[in-house]
Design an enzyme around this catalytic site. Structure first.
Site, PDB file in Angstrom:
ATOM      1  N   LEU A 158      -8.512 -10.601   0.164  1.00 11.27           N
ATOM      2  CA  LEU A 158      -7.480 -10.752  -1.086  1.00 11.27           C
ATOM      3  C   LEU A 158      -7.794 -11.916  -1.385  1.00 11.27           C
ATOM      4  CD1 LEU A 158      -6.205  -8.729  -3.005  1.00 11.27           C
ATOM      5  CD2 LEU A 158      -3.852 -10.139  -1.997  1.00 11.27           C
TER       6      LEU A 158
ATOM      7  N   PHE B  13       3.178   2.306   2.197  1.00 15.09           N
ATOM      8  CA  PHE B  13       2.918   2.872   3.425  1.00 15.09           C
ATOM      9  C   PHE B  13       4.102   3.257   3.757  1.00 15.09           C
ATOM     10  CE2 PHE B  13       2.852   3.450   8.243  1.00 15.09           C
ATOM     11  CZ  PHE B  13       2.891   4.581   8.315  1.00 15.09           C
TER      12      PHE B  13
ATOM     13  N   TYR C 267       3.524  -2.446  16.941  1.00 10.91           N
ATOM     14  CA  TYR C 267       3.923  -3.527  17.075  1.00 10.91           C
ATOM     15  C   TYR C 267       5.115  -4.551  17.404  1.00 10.91           C
ATOM     16  CZ  TYR C 267       8.323  -4.789  13.752  1.00 10.91           C
ATOM     17  OH  TYR C 267       9.138  -5.180  12.642  1.00 10.91           O
TER      18      TYR C 267
ATOM     19  N   LYS D  84      -5.309 -20.650   3.439  1.00  8.09           N
ATOM     20  CA  LYS D  84      -5.921 -22.016   4.127  1.00  8.09           C
ATOM     21  C   LYS D  84      -6.750 -22.729   2.353  1.00  8.09           C
ATOM     22  CE  LYS D  84     -10.071 -22.232   6.566  1.00  8.09           C
ATOM     23  NZ  LYS D  84     -10.926 -21.688   7.593  1.00  8.09           N
TER      24      LYS D  84
ATOM     25  N   HIS E 198      15.299   2.980   4.564  1.00  2.47           N
ATOM     26  CA  HIS E 198      15.688   4.701   4.699  1.00  2.47           C
ATOM     27  C   HIS E 198      16.901   5.371   6.003  1.00  2.47           C
ATOM     28  CE1 HIS E 198      11.491   5.407   3.443  1.00  2.47           C
ATOM     29  NE2 HIS E 198      10.979   4.266   3.380  1.00  2.47           N
TER      30      HIS E 198
ATOM     31  N   THR F 136      -2.424  -4.330  11.310  1.00  2.00           N
ATOM     32  CA  THR F 136      -1.757  -4.626   9.920  1.00  2.00           C
ATOM     33  C   THR F 136      -0.765  -6.170  10.154  1.00  2.00           C
ATOM     34  OG1 THR F 136      -1.268  -2.361   8.692  1.00  2.00           O
ATOM     35  CG2 THR F 136       0.015  -3.948   8.115  1.00  2.00           C
TER      36      THR F 136
ATOM     37  N   VAL G 259      -2.848  -4.254   3.326  1.00  2.14           N
ATOM     38  CA  VAL G 259      -3.404  -6.393   3.669  1.00  2.14           C
ATOM     39  C   VAL G 259      -4.507  -5.911   4.633  1.00  2.14           C
ATOM     40  CG1 VAL G 259      -1.359  -7.742   2.872  1.00  2.14           C
ATOM     41  CG2 VAL G 259      -1.717  -6.113   5.356  1.00  2.14           C
TER      42      VAL G 259
ATOM     43  N   ASN H 179       0.593  -1.254  -0.241  1.00  2.00           N
ATOM     44  CA  ASN H 179      -0.313   0.189   0.015  1.00  2.00           C
ATOM     45  C   ASN H 179       0.242   1.429   0.343  1.00  2.00           C
ATOM     46  OD1 ASN H 179       0.787   0.153   2.545  1.00  2.00           O
ATOM     47  ND2 ASN H 179      -0.833   0.400   3.620  1.00  2.00           N
TER      48      ASN H 179
HETATM   49  P1  NAD Z   1       9.928  -1.543   5.225  1.00  3.35           P
HETATM   50  O1  NAD Z   1       9.275  -0.578   5.704  1.00  3.35           O
HETATM   51  O2  NAD Z   1      10.645  -0.833   4.404  1.00  3.35           O
HETATM   52  O3  NAD Z   1       8.403  -2.249   4.111  1.00  3.35           O
HETATM   53  C1  NAD Z   1       7.529  -2.529   4.373  1.00  3.35           C
HETATM   54  C2  NAD Z   1       6.720  -2.829   3.171  1.00  3.35           C
HETATM   55  O4  NAD Z   1       5.350  -2.985   4.170  1.00  3.35           O
HETATM   56  C3  NAD Z   1       6.417  -1.194   2.719  1.00  3.35           C
HETATM   57  O5  NAD Z   1       6.768  -1.505   2.041  1.00  3.35           O
HETATM   58  C4  NAD Z   1       5.050  -0.568   3.406  1.00  3.35           C
HETATM   59  O6  NAD Z   1       4.446   0.307   2.535  1.00  3.35           O
HETATM   60  C5  NAD Z   1       4.428  -1.773   3.317  1.00  3.35           C
HETATM   61  N1  NAD Z   1       2.859  -2.070   4.111  1.00  3.35           N
HETATM   62  C6  NAD Z   1       3.099  -1.694   5.260  1.00  3.35           C
HETATM   63  N2  NAD Z   1       1.926  -1.603   5.881  1.00  3.35           N
HETATM   64  C7  NAD Z   1       1.070  -2.633   5.141  1.00  3.35           C
HETATM   65  C8  NAD Z   1      -0.193  -2.720   4.403  1.00  3.35           C
HETATM   66  N3  NAD Z   1      -1.385  -2.729   5.280  1.00  3.35           N
HETATM   67  N4  NAD Z   1      -0.696  -2.841   3.317  1.00  3.35           N
HETATM   68  C9  NAD Z   1       0.382  -3.516   2.118  1.00  3.35           C
HETATM   69  N5  NAD Z   1       1.033  -2.652   2.945  1.00  3.35           N
HETATM   70  C10 NAD Z   1       1.968  -2.388   3.948  1.00  3.35           C
HETATM   71  O7  NAD Z   1      10.576  -2.446   5.943  1.00  3.35           O
HETATM   72  P2  NAD Z   1      11.206  -3.875   6.091  1.00  3.35           P
HETATM   73  O8  NAD Z   1      12.453  -3.070   6.750  1.00  3.35           O
HETATM   74  O9  NAD Z   1      11.766  -4.306   5.004  1.00  3.35           O
HETATM   75  O10 NAD Z   1      10.540  -5.255   6.452  1.00  3.35           O
HETATM   76  C11 NAD Z   1       9.618  -5.500   6.210  1.00  3.35           C
HETATM   77  C12 NAD Z   1       9.504  -7.143   7.182  1.00  3.35           C
HETATM   78  O11 NAD Z   1      10.266  -7.824   8.525  1.00  3.35           O
HETATM   79  C13 NAD Z   1       8.384  -6.232   8.290  1.00  3.35           C
HETATM   80  O12 NAD Z   1       7.208  -7.037   9.132  1.00  3.35           O
HETATM   81  C14 NAD Z   1       9.480  -6.371   9.417  1.00  3.35           C
HETATM   82  O13 NAD Z   1       8.478  -6.285  10.653  1.00  3.35           O
HETATM   83  C15 NAD Z   1       9.939  -7.199   9.173  1.00  3.35           C
HETATM   84  N6  NAD Z   1      11.313  -7.051  10.051  1.00  3.35           N
HETATM   85  C16 NAD Z   1      12.238  -6.780   9.595  1.00  3.35           C
HETATM   86  C17 NAD Z   1      13.986  -5.996  10.146  1.00  3.35           C
HETATM   87  C18 NAD Z   1      14.740  -5.116   9.053  1.00  3.35           C
HETATM   88  O14 NAD Z   1      15.738  -4.722  10.028  1.00  3.35           O
HETATM   89  N7  NAD Z   1      14.306  -4.618   8.718  1.00  3.35           N
HETATM   90  C19 NAD Z   1      13.214  -6.667  11.434  1.00  3.35           C
HETATM   91  C20 NAD Z   1      12.753  -7.812  12.206  1.00  3.35           C
HETATM   92  C21 NAD Z   1      11.395  -7.801  11.047  1.00  3.35           C
HETATM   93  N1  UDP Z   2      -9.660 -14.184   3.199  1.00  2.00           N
HETATM   94  C1  UDP Z   2      -8.467 -13.145   1.972  1.00  2.00           C
HETATM   95  N2  UDP Z   2      -8.396 -14.362   0.758  1.00  2.00           N
HETATM   96  C2  UDP Z   2      -8.654 -15.356   0.954  1.00  2.00           C
HETATM   97  C3  UDP Z   2      -9.498 -16.416   2.261  1.00  2.00           C
HETATM   98  C4  UDP Z   2     -10.158 -15.730   3.167  1.00  2.00           C
HETATM   99  O1  UDP Z   2      -8.796 -12.204   2.124  1.00  2.00           O
HETATM  100  O2  UDP Z   2      -8.988 -16.100  -0.075  1.00  2.00           O
HETATM  101  C5  UDP Z   2      -9.548 -14.029   4.565  1.00  2.00           C
HETATM  102  C6  UDP Z   2     -11.147 -13.607   4.641  1.00  2.00           C
HETATM  103  O3  UDP Z   2     -11.506 -12.399   3.828  1.00  2.00           O
HETATM  104  C7  UDP Z   2     -11.247 -13.600   6.090  1.00  2.00           C
HETATM  105  C8  UDP Z   2      -9.966 -14.027   6.683  1.00  2.00           C
HETATM  106  O4  UDP Z   2      -9.367 -14.291   5.165  1.00  2.00           O
HETATM  107  O5  UDP Z   2     -11.545 -12.659   6.677  1.00  2.00           O
HETATM  108  C9  UDP Z   2      -9.516 -16.156   7.681  1.00  2.00           C
HETATM  109  O6  UDP Z   2     -10.532 -16.548   6.300  1.00  2.00           O
HETATM  110  P1  UDP Z   2     -10.677 -17.429   6.716  1.00  2.00           P
HETATM  111  O7  UDP Z   2     -10.905 -19.045   5.716  1.00  2.00           O
HETATM  112  O8  UDP Z   2      -9.726 -18.460   7.853  1.00  2.00           O
HETATM  113  O9  UDP Z   2     -11.949 -17.604   7.932  1.00  2.00           O
HETATM  114  P2  UDP Z   2     -13.550 -16.990   8.275  1.00  2.00           P
HETATM  115  O10 UDP Z   2     -13.483 -16.701   5.765  1.00  2.00           O
HETATM  116  O11 UDP Z   2     -14.009 -18.121   8.587  1.00  2.00           O
HETATM  117  O12 UDP Z   2     -13.461 -15.687   8.783  1.00  2.00           O
END
Ligand code: NAD
Ligand code: UDP
Length: 218
Positions: free
Chosen positions: A63, A36, A145, A105, A181, A92, A59, A34
């Site tokens: 989806l 972000f 987090y 699943k 960054h 998230t 997410v 997205n």
């Molecule tokens: P990052 O911020 O560069 O990447 C995260 C990505 O997720 C970004 O592109 C952002 O736009 C996207 N995003 C955030 N919220 C979203 C949402 N709701 N829907 C769709 N996309 C979304 O960070 P990173 O360093 O690349 O980290 C990636 C993953 O690894 C994260 O889950 C982070 O928690 C984990 N992680 C990273 C480190 C590190 O040192 N870099 C350490 C531990 C865990």
């Molecule tokens: N879901 C999704 N994509 C898929 C299948 C499920 O985003 O292809 C989402 C769905 O909207 C639900 C969640 O994943 O909210 C959990 O799905 P699950 O089948 O485990 O549970 P339920 O649908 O019974 O809540």
């Protein structure tokens, strides 16, 4: 047969390198982000690749796509970013995990969760071993987090126990490299930026063990 692999957070620092690696291995890659914290320029070089597709999507919303493998990396990772909208950060991790597990699943895809060393919180054990359950503040500024990632791990293991979903959970520790960054407040990038600028390197607390609220790990 070519595998269809989805990378959430694929426009971020780690996700964009993962997209590069999967394409090099011959997979079809669906990058979901997205924007972000991710940036277009991280994936600009992939946009014309015949096995790469980008989908702008949050997410926390369901989806429905057909894939063989899912890497769930979507989540802001640096304190400055994940504390900007802490409720969205928890959503998230938690709702994002539910949606990706629901997708796994339904499609029987294998799914990997990008977890973090932060699941250990402010640990009493150094270095942290997997048998250590951590010491996490549930109500602090970092909790969105830390607790979000812990809950995501719980969901991954419960989907595995309840639905036999094929899961992997990787607890990533501080990572650094191209495309991160420079000023995102993480400890290694802070050190490098200060060193390159010829400034003193800041160690929070006493330097002997992390201070509860001031460390900049991810
Ligand atoms: P990052 O911020 O560069 O990447 C995260 C990505 O997720 C970004 O592109 C952002 O736009 C996207 N995003 C955030 N919220 C979203 C949402 N709701 N829907 C769709 N996309 C979304 O960070 P990173 O360093 O690349 O980290 C990636 C993953 O690894 C994260 O889950 C982070 O928690 C984990 N992680 C990273 C480190 C590190 O040192 N870099 C350490 C531990 C865990
Ligand atoms: N879901 C999704 N994509 C898929 C299948 C499920 O985003 O292809 C989402 C769905 O909207 C639900 C969640 O994943 O909210 C959990 O799905 P699950 O089948 O485990 O549970 P339920 O649908 O019974 O809540």
């Amino acid at each position: 047969m070519t595998r269809k692999v989805m990378v959430t957070g694929g426009a971020g620092f780690l996700g964009s390198h993962l997209c590069d690696a999967l394409l090099a291995w011959g997979d079809d890659v669906l990058c979901v982000d997205n924007f972000f914290t991710g940036q277009r320029r991280n994936i600009a070089h992939l946009m014309s690749h015949e096995r790469f597709e980008f989908l702008r999507h949050d997410v926390t919303f369901p989806l429905y796509v057909e894939v063989d493998q899912i890497y769930n990396l979507a989540c802001p990772a640096s304190p400055v970013h994940y504390q900007f909208d802490p409720v969205q950060t928890t959503k998230t991790s938690v709702i994002g995990a539910i949606n990706m597990l629901g997708l796994a699943k339904r499609t029987k895809a294998k799914v990997l969760q990008a977890s973090t060393s932060e699941v250990y919180g402010d640990p009493e054990v150094h270095p942290q071993v997997e048998s250590y359950w951590g010491r996490v503040n549930p109500i602090g500024q970092r909790s969105c987090y830390d607790e979000g990632k812990r809950c995501a791990e719980t969901l991954f293991f419960d989907y595995h126990r309840q639905h036999r979903t094929r899961i992997k959970v990787a607890r990533i520790f501080n990572t650094y490299g191209p495309r991160m960054h420079p000023n995102d407040g993480r400890v290694v990038s802070n050190f490098i930026v200060q060193a390159l600028a010829g400034e003193p390197i800041t160690l929070y607390g006493e330097g002997a063990r992390p201070a509860a609220s001031a460390t900049s790990t991810t």
